[in-house]
Design an enzyme around this catalytic site. Structure first.
Site, PDB file in Angstrom:
ATOM      1  N   HIS A 424       0.827  -1.206   0.000  1.00 41.03           N
ATOM      2  CA  HIS A 424       0.000   0.000   0.000  1.00 41.03           C
ATOM      3  C   HIS A 424       0.869   1.268   0.000  1.00 41.03           C
ATOM      4  CE1 HIS A 424      -3.745   2.238   1.345  1.00 41.03           C
ATOM      5  NE2 HIS A 424      -2.793   3.105   1.687  1.00 41.03           N
ATOM      6  N   GLU A 425       1.788   1.304   0.938  1.00 35.86           N
ATOM      7  CA  GLU A 425       2.641   2.500   1.046  1.00 35.86           C
ATOM      8  C   GLU A 425       3.569   2.632  -0.149  1.00 35.86           C
ATOM      9  OE1 GLU A 425       1.977   4.815   3.070  1.00 35.86           O
ATOM     10  OE2 GLU A 425       0.590   3.647   4.298  1.00 35.86           O
ATOM     11  N   HIS A 428       1.738   4.406  -2.888  1.00 35.61           N
ATOM     12  CA  HIS A 428       1.756   5.862  -2.722  1.00 35.61           C
ATOM     13  C   HIS A 428       3.125   6.433  -3.103  1.00 35.61           C
ATOM     14  CE1 HIS A 428      -2.080   6.382  -0.748  1.00 35.61           C
ATOM     15  NE2 HIS A 428      -1.760   5.650   0.312  1.00 35.61           N
TER      16      HIS A 428
HETATM   17 ZN    ZN Z   1      -2.861   5.133   1.990  1.00 34.64          ZN
END
Ligand code: ZN
Ligand code: ADP
Length: 604
Positions: A424-425, A428
């Site tokens: 997830h990170e 980003h």
């Molecule tokens: Zn997030």
């Protein structure tokens, strides 16, 4: 309340009860006297030899009195008479041996003062009790209902302009107020009108209180400070009386400064209250306007108010002769941040590797209070490490803490959760890196934060920007969708972890359309109603949404279109860098936290 004062109150009550009882007792004794009628009296006078003595007690101021007839049998009967003179003439013939004297006055202290004092004592004791009880429970003081809780700062208010870093123009604007407070004569002689009120507008922590204190410090005048929310209490009329009290106190101490923090708490636009409008806040505001109009222009009281919302203030307070001077106090720029950092590292020993200039550059958006907090956290870090000076690393650690909240290393996270968070990170982070107007990445971490996030990707703001562009806003949406895209790509299931991201993306899209006119389908029209809850009363009252059902439908469609397009873009970019995604995630799983250099090396 401690047990000693409770004991004291108890004794006072017991004594008061005894004394009261004794009064009642005495009253009962005097009731025991036997009375007789006038006819009986005349009757007794006829059998003269039955009487052993007659005594008249007269009340000198009025004609009334009491005749006491003592019979041979030893019984004394009394007769209340309306005119003593009449009895006297009667007795002069019938019984000239009577005696007479004035009413024996009870000691006035015993009759009047003592019961009064006792009642007073009881009341004081009761109030004392309640006051303490309330104080313990709600922090309010019953005796201080209408008194202003303004704090007069003591003489050691040594804050000067030199302690307020940056804000040079603001200080210049305020210089004349200092000058006026120092030498009012200079201005009054030439008939100059000095503002009565100055309003400082800016986000919290930007140094508004500090500036106001510095004015008082420079001019060497007393400084009264109070918060707008102190005026708004649950009891109607308290606010207004506090205002009256505050200004009365200030007049006694003029020249002086009254500082009202959070003035929006009292000075919100009137007529927006839900409950008919005549609420407590309005009374308080009216009183404040009355007071400000009431004191002469050159009486030497200057009211400085602070708020971060001028837009919601009642226009009445901004009229000439009230708060007619408005000074914006914004978040500091690079130079300002550098100066603030210097002020707050004045008595903190720094290692030679600490580069204040660089910290200033990497802290865009930080307010003075944030920077103060940053340096303080850094000092705490160095103290924890038993070091006598602050290293650059201490500051870097503090930077994450101040910006994100403390990392919670102790929180147990399952392997699966960790893996999801890592992807997830990474999602980003990759988007931050590849999109031109956002990023670069300062650090990526899968250590849970104090604020409930499973990890974070922290970009580095490099520029102070006045405007946001449409391009940058779209990229912001793309970046915030990156986490969800990565999750969907790697685990063909998705988690709830991205809810905050989705909210953020939707919010930006909505703003673009409704506030900034960035959507062709809607056009350059603002449908933004201050996105403001304080006007909920007004909006309900007039039920104006400001646009039709049709427009509302188009807005929804446009939000969906923008977010969908951004999602597709995020998907495309992450797929292009899928190798980096895997590498970044596994590096994160290994180290939990990676810095800018480590992250950028993945793209090499
Ligand atoms: Zn997030
Ligand atoms: P505000 O009233 O705008 O919310 P404050 O004046 O209370 O902010 O600022 C909080 C703290 O932040 C101050 O006590 C000070 O330590 C620090 N600070 C803020 N602005 C500055 C500045 N310009 N120079 C130095 N310190 C500042």
């Amino acid at each position: 309340m401690n047990s000693r004062s409770r004991g004291l109150g108890f004794y006072v009550l017991v004594i008061a009860m005894f004394v009261c009882l004794s009064f009642v007792w005495k009253g009962m004794w005097s009731e025991k006297q036997a009375f007789m009628t006038y006819a009986e009296f005349l009757n007794e006078l006829e059998n003269e030899n039955n009487i052993s003595g007659i005594h008249i007690i007269q009340n000198a101021e009025v004609p009334t009195g009491v005749v006491e007839v003592t019979l041979k049998s030893g019984v004394t009967k009394s007769l209340n008479v309306s005119d003593v003179k009449e009895i006297e003439t009667l007795l002069a013939d019938e019984y000239p041996d009577y005696t007479m004297d004035d009413v024996k006055r009870d000691n006035w202290f015993m009759t009047y003062m003592l019961p009064g004092l006792l009642v007073l004592a009881a009341v004081v004791v009761v109030i004392f009790y309640m006051n303490n009880q309330v104080g313990a429970a709600g922090g309010a003081k019953m005796m201080n209902f209408g008194r202003s809780p303004a704090k007069l700062s003591s003489d050691d208010n040594q804050i000067r302009f030199a302690d307020v870093a940056g804000l040079d123009e603001e200080k210049q604007d305020l210089e004349e107020i200092v000058d006026f407070l120092k030498a009012p004569g200079k201005y009054t002689e030439v008939g100059a009108r000095i503002p009565k009120g100055v309003i400082l507008v800016g986000p919290p922590g930007t140094g508004k209180t500090l500036l106001a204190k510095a004015i008082a410090g420079e001019a060497e005048v007393p400084f009264f400070s109070i918060s707008g929310s102190d005026f708004v209490e649950m009891f109607v009329g308290v606010g207004a009386s506090r205002v009256r009290d505050l200004f009365a106190e200030a007049k006694k101490n003029a020249p002086c400064i009254i500082f009202i923090d959070e003035i929006d708490a009292v000075a919100r636009r009137r007529g927006t209250g839900m409950g008919g409008g005549h609420d407590e806040r309005e009374q308080t505001l009216n009183q404040m306007l009355v007071e400000m109009d009431g004191f002469g222009v050159n009486e030497g009281i200057i009211v400085i108010a602070a708020t971060n919302r001028v837009d919601i203030l009642d226009p009445a307070i901004l009229r000439p002769g009230r708060f007619d001077r408005k000074i914006a106090v914004g978040a500091p720029d690079v130079k300002g941040r550098e100066e603030i950092l210097k002020v707050h590292s004045k008595n903190k020993p720094l290692a030679e590797d600490v580069d204040i200039e660089q910290i200033a550059r990497t802290t865009a958006g930080f307010t003075g209070a944030d920077l103060e907090n940053l340096m303080n956290e850094a000092a705490i870090n160095s103290a924890k490490a038993e070091r006598k000076f602050i290293l650059m690393d201490d500051i870097k650690e503090a930077f994450v803490k101040v910006g994100i909240g403390t990392e919670k290393k102790s929180k147990i996270v399952s392997e699966k959760e960790k893996k999801i968070t890592a992807y997830h990170e990474s999602g980003h982070a990759i988007l931050f890196h590849v999109l031109p107007d956002v990023g670069p990445v300062y650090s990526v971490s899968i250590i849970p934060t104090g604020m409930g996030a499973a990890g974070y990707t922290m970009p580095l703001p490099e520029k102070d920007e006045m405007f946001n562009t449409k391009g940058k806003m779209l990229q912001d949406i793309v970046v915030s969708l990156g986490g969800r895209v990565a999750e969907a790509l790697i685990f063909d299931d998705i988690t709830t972890g991205a809810s905050q991201d989705l909210k953020q993306a939707t919010k930006i899209a909505k703003k673009m359309i409704m506030k900034y006119g960035m959507s062709d389908a809607i056009g350059v029209i603002s449908y933004d109603n201050d996105d403001d809850e304080v006007f909920i009363g007004r909006d309900l009252a007039h039920s104006t949404r400001g646009y039709s059902e049709e427009i509302a439908g188009t807005i929804d469609k446009e939000i969906r279109r923008i977010v969908d397009e951004c999602y597709k873009k995020a998907e495309k970019l992450i797929k292009e860098h899928e190798d980096v995604l895997h590498q970044c995630a596994s590096l994160l799983l290994e180290k939990e936290k990676i810095n800018r250099e480590e992250f950028e090396a993945l793209f090499a």
